[in-house]
Design an enzyme around this catalytic site. Structure first.
Site, PDB file in Angstrom:
ATOM      1  N   ASN A   8       0.784  -1.263   0.019  1.00 19.09           N
ATOM      2  CA  ASN A   8      -0.102  -0.033   0.129  1.00 19.09           C
ATOM      3  C   ASN A   8       0.722   1.209  -0.160  1.00 19.09           C
ATOM      4  OD1 ASN A   8      -1.873   1.865   0.097  1.00 19.09           O
ATOM      5  ND2 ASN A   8      -2.384   1.484   2.425  1.00 19.09           N
ATOM      6  N   LYS A  10       0.127   4.345  -0.394  1.00 17.22           N
ATOM      7  CA  LYS A  10      -0.477   5.471   0.337  1.00 17.22           C
ATOM      8  C   LYS A  10      -0.322   6.678  -0.614  1.00 17.22           C
ATOM      9  CE  LYS A  10      -0.335   3.151   4.853  1.00 17.22           C
ATOM     10  NZ  LYS A  10      -0.237   3.488   6.299  1.00 17.22           N
ATOM     11  N   HIS A 100      -9.496   1.045   4.915  1.00  9.17           N
ATOM     12  CA  HIS A 100      -8.295   1.041   5.866  1.00  9.17           C
ATOM     13  C   HIS A 100      -8.477   2.198   7.006  1.00  9.17           C
ATOM     14  CE1 HIS A 100      -4.055   2.600   6.525  1.00  9.17           C
ATOM     15  NE2 HIS A 100      -3.733   1.499   6.028  1.00  9.17           N
ATOM     16  N   GLU A 102      -7.192   4.461   8.042  1.00 12.18           N
ATOM     17  CA  GLU A 102      -6.662   6.078   7.632  1.00 12.18           C
ATOM     18  C   GLU A 102      -7.951   6.716   6.827  1.00 12.18           C
ATOM     19  OE1 GLU A 102      -1.999   5.449   7.365  1.00 12.18           O
ATOM     20  OE2 GLU A 102      -3.144   5.661   5.517  1.00 12.18           O
ATOM     21  N   GLU A 178      -4.975  -5.236  10.650  1.00 13.86           N
ATOM     22  CA  GLU A 178      -4.095  -4.239  10.912  1.00 13.86           C
ATOM     23  C   GLU A 178      -4.469  -3.456  12.348  1.00 13.86           C
ATOM     24  OE1 GLU A 178      -1.872  -2.371   6.940  1.00 13.86           O
ATOM     25  OE2 GLU A 178      -4.017  -1.684   7.165  1.00 13.86           O
ATOM     26  N   GLY A 184       2.878   1.838  11.071  1.00  8.91           N
ATOM     27  CA  GLY A 184       3.519   3.016  10.808  1.00  8.91           C
ATOM     28  C   GLY A 184       4.323   3.532  12.220  1.00  8.91           C
ATOM     29  N   SER A 222       3.575  -2.137  10.470  1.00  3.71           N
ATOM     30  CA  SER A 222       4.849  -2.137  10.656  1.00  3.71           C
ATOM     31  C   SER A 222       5.657  -3.398  10.329  1.00  3.71           C
ATOM     32  CB  SER A 222       5.111  -1.948  12.251  1.00  3.71           C
ATOM     33  OG  SER A 222       4.980  -0.451  12.306  1.00  3.71           O
TER      34      SER A 222
END
Length: 265
Positions: A8, A10, A100, A102, A178, A184, A222
Site C-alpha cells: 500500500n 498510500k 483502511h 486512515e 491491521e 507506521g 509495521s
C-alpha cells in the site's frame, strides 16, 4: 495456501519519475530473485498513478489495486472528486483496498459506506482487500475481538442483502488485520497475538457461510524485512499488507521471499 504480499503506497511516491524508478527496481528484482513461488505480489499506488502502474506491470506477475473507490455509484455520476469501481477497473486494477484505518479516521467511513463500496467493487469484478483493526485504546481495554466482530459485520450484511455476490467470494475477498496502533509506529504485536486474532477472524468468517472457511487473512502494521520471517512462519498468517517497507523494492521483496519460503515448507 498461496501467500499474498500487498504494498500500500498510500500518498507515495511524489512524482511519476519516482514511481517509474520504484517499478523498475521492483520488476528487475522480481525477474532476478528466486524464492517467490507461492507468493502473489500486488501494489496499490495512488489514484493519479494507477493507470501508469497498471500498464507498466502488465504481463508481469504483479497485480495492481486501488486504495479506495466511491461509495456513491459503481459507474458514473455527479460526485466530484470520486472515482468509481468501473473507472478503477478500466484503469487496469483488479483489486481495491477498502476500510483502511486512515480512511475510517480521516474520512469517517461508516459501516453503511463500506457496505456500499464493497458491493460496488464486487459487482464491477474488483477483488476487495478489507481492512479491520482496533485502536490503541481499544487494544488496552481488551476490546480487540469485539471491534473486529463489528467491522466484519459488513460482510454478513453483504451476504444478506446481495446473496448473488456469494459466488466465488472466498477468492475475491481478502481480510487484512491491521491494528491501528501498529501502523507506521514501529509498535508490533507478538506473533502469538496476531495468530490468535487471525484464528478468530477465520472462525468468524466461516460462521457466516461455510464457503468462507478458507479465507485469506493478512497481517499489516509495521511489517518489515526483519520481522517478516516470524510472521510468515505462523500458519494463521497468509501474507502481509505492507506500508512503508513497500516503497523500497529490496525490503518489499524480502518480505515476499519470507512468505514464499514459508509456503514451501
Amino acid at each position: 495456501m498461496q501467500a499474498w504480499v500487498i504494498g500500500n503506497w498510500k500518498q507515495n511516491p511524489a512524482t511519476s519519475h519516482d514511481v517509474k524508478a520504484l517499478l523498475d527496481d521492483l520488476l528487475t528484482a522480481v525477474s532476478t530473485k528466486a524464492q517467490l513461488d507461492g507468493c502473489q505480489l500486488m501494489v496499490a499506488p495512488s489514484l493519479i498513478h494507477l493507470t501508469a502502474v497498471s500498464e507498466r506491470i502488465k504481463g508481469s506477475s504483479i497485480l495492481s489495486a486501488a486504495q479506495d473507490i466511491s461509495a456513491h455509484s459503481a459507474s458514473i455520476g455527479a460526485y466530484t472528486g470520486d472515482c468509481s469501481a468501473q473507472q478503477i477497473a478500466d484503469a487496469g486494477a483488479t483489486w481495491t483496498i477498502l476500510g483502511h484505518s486512515e480512511r475510517r479516521q480521516y474520512h469517517q467511513e461508516s459501516h453503511d459506506c463500506l457496505l456500499q463500496k464493497m458491493t460496488h467493487a464486487l459487482t464491477q469484478n474488483l477483488g476487495v482487500i478489507f481492512c479491520i483493526g482496533e485502536t490503541q485504546a481499544q487494544y488496552d481495554a481488551k476490546q480487540t475481538l469485539a471491534v473486529i466482530d463489528a467491522q466484519l459485520s459488513v460482510i454478513t450484511d453483504l451476504l444478506t442483502q446481495q446473496p448473488e455476490l456469494m459466488a466465488g467470494l472466498s477468492e475475491r475477498l481478502i481480510v487484512a488485520y491491521e491494528p491501528v496502533w501498529a501502523i507506521g509506529t514501529g509498535k508490533v504485536p507478538t506473533v502469538a497475538e496476531v495468530s490468535a486474532t487471525h484464528q478468530h477472524i477465520k472462525q468468524t468468517l466461516a460462521s457466516f457461510n461455510t464457503a468462507l472457511e478458507n479465507m485469506t487473512v493478512l497481517y499489516g502494521g509495521s511489517v518489515n524485512a526483519d520481522n517478516a520471517d516470524s510472521f510468515a512462519a505462523d500458519s494463521m498468517i497468509d501474507g502481509a499488507l505492507v506500508g512503508g517497507a513497500s516503497l523500497k523494492a529490496e525490503s518489499f521483496l524480502a518480505i515476499a521471499q519470507a512468505f514464499s519460503r514459508a509456503t514451501a515448507q
